[in-house]
Structure formats: C-alpha cells, structure tokens
Design a protein around this motif. Structure first.
Motif, short mmCIF file in Angstrom:
data_model
loop_
_atom_site.label_atom_id
_atom_site.label_comp_id
_atom_site.label_asym_id
_atom_site.label_seq_id
_atom_site.Cartn_x
_atom_site.Cartn_y
_atom_site.Cartn_z
N PRO A 49 80.56 91.87 46.92
CA PRO A 49 81.98 91.68 46.66
C PRO A 49 82.39 90.23 46.49
O PRO A 49 83.32 89.93 45.72
N ALA A 50 81.72 89.28 47.15
CA ALA A 50 82.08 87.87 47.00
C ALA A 50 81.39 87.24 45.79
O ALA A 50 82.02 86.51 45.02
N THR A 51 80.12 87.52 45.62
CA THR A 51 79.35 86.91 44.53
C THR A 51 79.58 87.60 43.20
O THR A 51 79.59 86.94 42.15
N ASP A 52 79.78 88.91 43.23
CA ASP A 52 79.86 89.71 42.00
C ASP A 52 81.05 90.67 42.06
O ASP A 52 80.87 91.89 42.01
N PRO A 53 82.27 90.16 42.15
CA PRO A 53 83.43 91.05 42.32
C PRO A 53 83.69 91.97 41.15
O PRO A 53 84.22 93.07 41.32
N SER A 54 83.29 91.59 39.94
CA SER A 54 83.53 92.42 38.76
C SER A 54 82.45 93.47 38.55
O SER A 54 82.62 94.37 37.73
N GLY A 55 81.32 93.34 39.25
CA GLY A 55 80.19 94.25 39.03
C GLY A 55 79.29 93.84 37.89
O GLY A 55 78.35 94.57 37.55
N TRP A 56 79.56 92.67 37.28
CA TRP A 56 78.73 92.19 36.16
C TRP A 56 77.26 92.11 36.57
O TRP A 56 76.38 92.59 35.86
N GLY A 240 79.74 90.83 23.12
CA GLY A 240 80.98 90.92 23.86
C GLY A 240 80.71 90.89 25.35
O GLY A 240 79.61 90.53 25.78
N ASN A 241 81.70 91.29 26.12
CA ASN A 241 81.53 91.27 27.57
C ASN A 241 82.06 92.56 28.21
O ASN A 241 82.56 92.54 29.33
N THR A 242 81.94 93.68 27.49
CA THR A 242 82.27 94.96 28.09
C THR A 242 81.16 95.38 29.05
O THR A 242 80.09 94.76 29.09
N ALA A 243 81.40 96.43 29.81
CA ALA A 243 80.36 96.94 30.69
C ALA A 243 79.11 97.31 29.91
O ALA A 243 77.98 97.06 30.35
N GLN A 272 74.75 80.75 38.33
CA GLN A 272 75.97 80.08 38.76
C GLN A 272 76.92 79.77 37.60
O GLN A 272 78.13 80.00 37.73
N PRO A 273 76.43 79.26 36.45
CA PRO A 273 77.36 78.98 35.35
C PRO A 273 77.98 80.23 34.74
O PRO A 273 78.96 80.13 34.01
N ILE A 274 77.39 81.40 35.02
CA ILE A 274 77.95 82.65 34.52
C ILE A 274 78.99 83.20 35.50
O ILE A 274 79.97 83.84 35.11
N GLU A 275 78.79 82.95 36.77
CA GLU A 275 79.66 83.51 37.81
C GLU A 275 81.04 82.86 37.85
O GLU A 275 81.99 83.47 38.33
#
Length: 324
Positions: A49-56, A240-243, A272-275
């Motif tokens: 939840p902290a590192t990956d809140p979007s689920g990416w 793109g950046n969809t699921a 890190q640069p993606i997050e």
C-alpha cells in the motif's frame, strides 16, 4: 476432444511462473483452473500500500509471471491463447489462458525457458566490460516482440542526467515513513520464502554511488569494489499506462530479462524513478519518447549473485476441491 488444461499442466507451468520478479519479492500472484482455462490473479493480500498504492507493481510482476506461464506451456507442447483482464467485474484477474493448437516449441522458446531458473536480480557491482551491440539489439527486439519499447541511455551526460532523476525519486520515497517501514518489512535477515534476503540485497550504499539502491543489503563492500562508472541503463516502456499496458510491460520485462540471462548478462531493476510521478515524467521527457516508462534496468556482466527465495508452488494454487 480437448476440454482444457489439467491440474498437472497448471502445476508444472506455475513452477516456472513463480520464478518471475516482483517488487520486494512479494510474489503477488495466484493461479487457478476455471472452465478448462488457467487464470492468473493479483493476490490482494500481497499488495504494497505504501510503495505501490496504484497496484502498478503488482500488475507488472503478474505480467512477468504470465510470460513464464506462456513460455512453460509452449515448451511443453501445449501453447495457450491469452486474454488480458478478461472479466471487467473482477479486475484482479490479470489473464486467462486456454489451450491453443498443439505444436513443437521453437528454439527461441527453449532457450528462454532454460534461462528461467538462472534469472535473478544481481544488485552487486558489474564488471566494466561493455555490452556488445548484438546483445543490445536482442534486448530491444525482446521488448518489441511484446509490443513495448526499450530505450538505452547512452553516454556519460545522459547517464548522469538519469542518475539525478533516480536519486531525486529515491530521496522523495525515503522521506515517507510508511515507505521505509514497508521496505524494512520485506528485508530478510533469516530464512524466509519471500522478501529480499540480505545476501541478495547488494552492498550497502556509499556516497560515491552513481545510482541509488534500496536498503536490502547489509554487506560492506571490499575496497575498490565500487559500482561501474558508466552502467548500461535501459528504460522499458509501453504505449500507454492502463492496467493492460502494465501487464504487457511485465511480459516484456520478463522476456528482456530472460534474453539477457541467455546472453550471459546480469541485470538489476530500478523502480524508484517509476514510483514517483514527477520523476517518471521527467524520465519520459529526457528520452523524448511517447508512451510511459514502466521499469528501469541496469545491465552488464558480473560474477554470479544470489537468487531470492520462492514460496512452494502449492501455496499459490487455487485448485478444484479434491484435486489439491
């Protein structure tokens, strides 16, 4: 008449699938048989939840596992047709695989499959030997095969500019107490079936390091064992950046990593640069690319490292009653 995949086929393919990389080695996947098909889902209990809140990150890891599933089934002579995110009402289901026409595996599939157990992140310093042009082309072709792109960051000034973006993102993340706590929770100092053991975490960061590293490692490096001064940095991106784009990027990531392993190369991942959204956009602009950066790789030659552990495959299978 073929009615679908069997439990034995699922279990065999899942043994390869769980060798995929995932953020903090959380292994965020589950596999099940449903109406003759194999379904791969995100395990909500293993989200960050902290590192990956979007689920990416979870979708990227499941995409990498999906590539291994496809590869394993193809090598067994039972290739699959894949439908990404098949159920709008259940977005946690990443993909559904159903049997395609049987065929012999290709030489490329056999080579990549042989690399599955040998692929792992190598967070140690690499040797200064340059990656040859042919290998660089193969890595780019691997990404293109999965409908993604791989941009190599070439030249001292370009690498230094990327390093500034990466360190800036690393500092932003490090100021978040929840992020630091989550990182510490997945660092392993003793036996565990998941997370990143200290032996595989790389050496402790030092001020002269060009690229940032996560705080998994506890080993002080030997004198003169600095990281390479001009690493080969590669940015993997999607249209793109969809699921669905993120799942595709995960498949491309695994094909690139297995291609690198087959070529005798080592790799580690820098997310890190993606997050950090601002850093991700700065990275995209610096590359002059359309689409979305999805992962950064550091690639080179190095001494053998340490693979991270995996849970027993039976822990990630949801089997029909009576078939466990």
């Amino acid at each position: 008449m073929d009615t679908g995949f069997t439990v034995e086929q699922l279990r065999a393919a899942a043994r390869d699938a769980v060798r995929a990389p995932s953020m903090h080695n959380t292994q965020p996947w589950r596999f099940r048989l449903h109406d003759g098909g194999i379904e791969l889902s995100v395990d909500p209990r293993r989200r960050l939840p902290a590192t990956d809140p979007s689920g990416w990150g979870a979708r990227l890891g499941c995409g990498a596992a999906l590539f291994n599933l496809r590869l394993s089934l193809a090598v067994a002579g039972t290739p699959a047709r894949v439908r990404i995110r098949p159920y709008p009402h259940d977005p946690d289901v990443v993909a559904r695989l159903v049997p395609d026409l049987p065929r012999r595996p290709t030489p490329a599939e056999l080579s990549l499959h042989a690399a599955v157990p040998r692929r792992f992140s190598n967070r140690a310093p690499f040797w200064p030997d340059p990656v040859p042009a042919e290998a660089r082309w193969l890595l780019g072709e691997a990404a293109r095969t999965e409908q993604c792109w791989l941009e190599l960051v070439i030249g001292v000034s370009a690498v230094n500019a990327f390093a500034e973006i990466a360190h800036s993102a690393h500092r932003v993340l490090g100021r978040d107490p929840a992020y630091r706590s989550e990182l510490a929770a997945w660092a392993r100092t003793g036996p565990a079936p998941d997370g990143v053991p200290a032996a595989a975490g790389g050496p402790v960061a030092e001020p002269q390091d060009l690229l940032p590293t996560r705080g998994f490692g506890t080993r002080e490096r030997a004198p003169g064992r600095d990281f390479e001064p001009e690493p080969l940095v590669a940015v993997l991106g999607s249209a793109g950046n969809t699921a669905a784009d993120q799942v595709a990027a995960g498949q491309a990531l695994q094909r690139v990593l297995l291609t690198a392993t087959d070529a005798g190369l080592a790799a580690s991942l820098l997310s890190q640069p993606i997050e950090v959204p601002g850093a991700r956009e700065a990275l995209r602009l610096s590359l002059g690319r359309f689409g979305t950066p999805q992962m950064v790789l550091r690639i080179g030659y190095g001494q053998p490292g340490w693979p991270t552990p995996r849970r027993d495959v039976n822990e990630v299978l949801d089997l029909p009653v009576g078939q466990a």
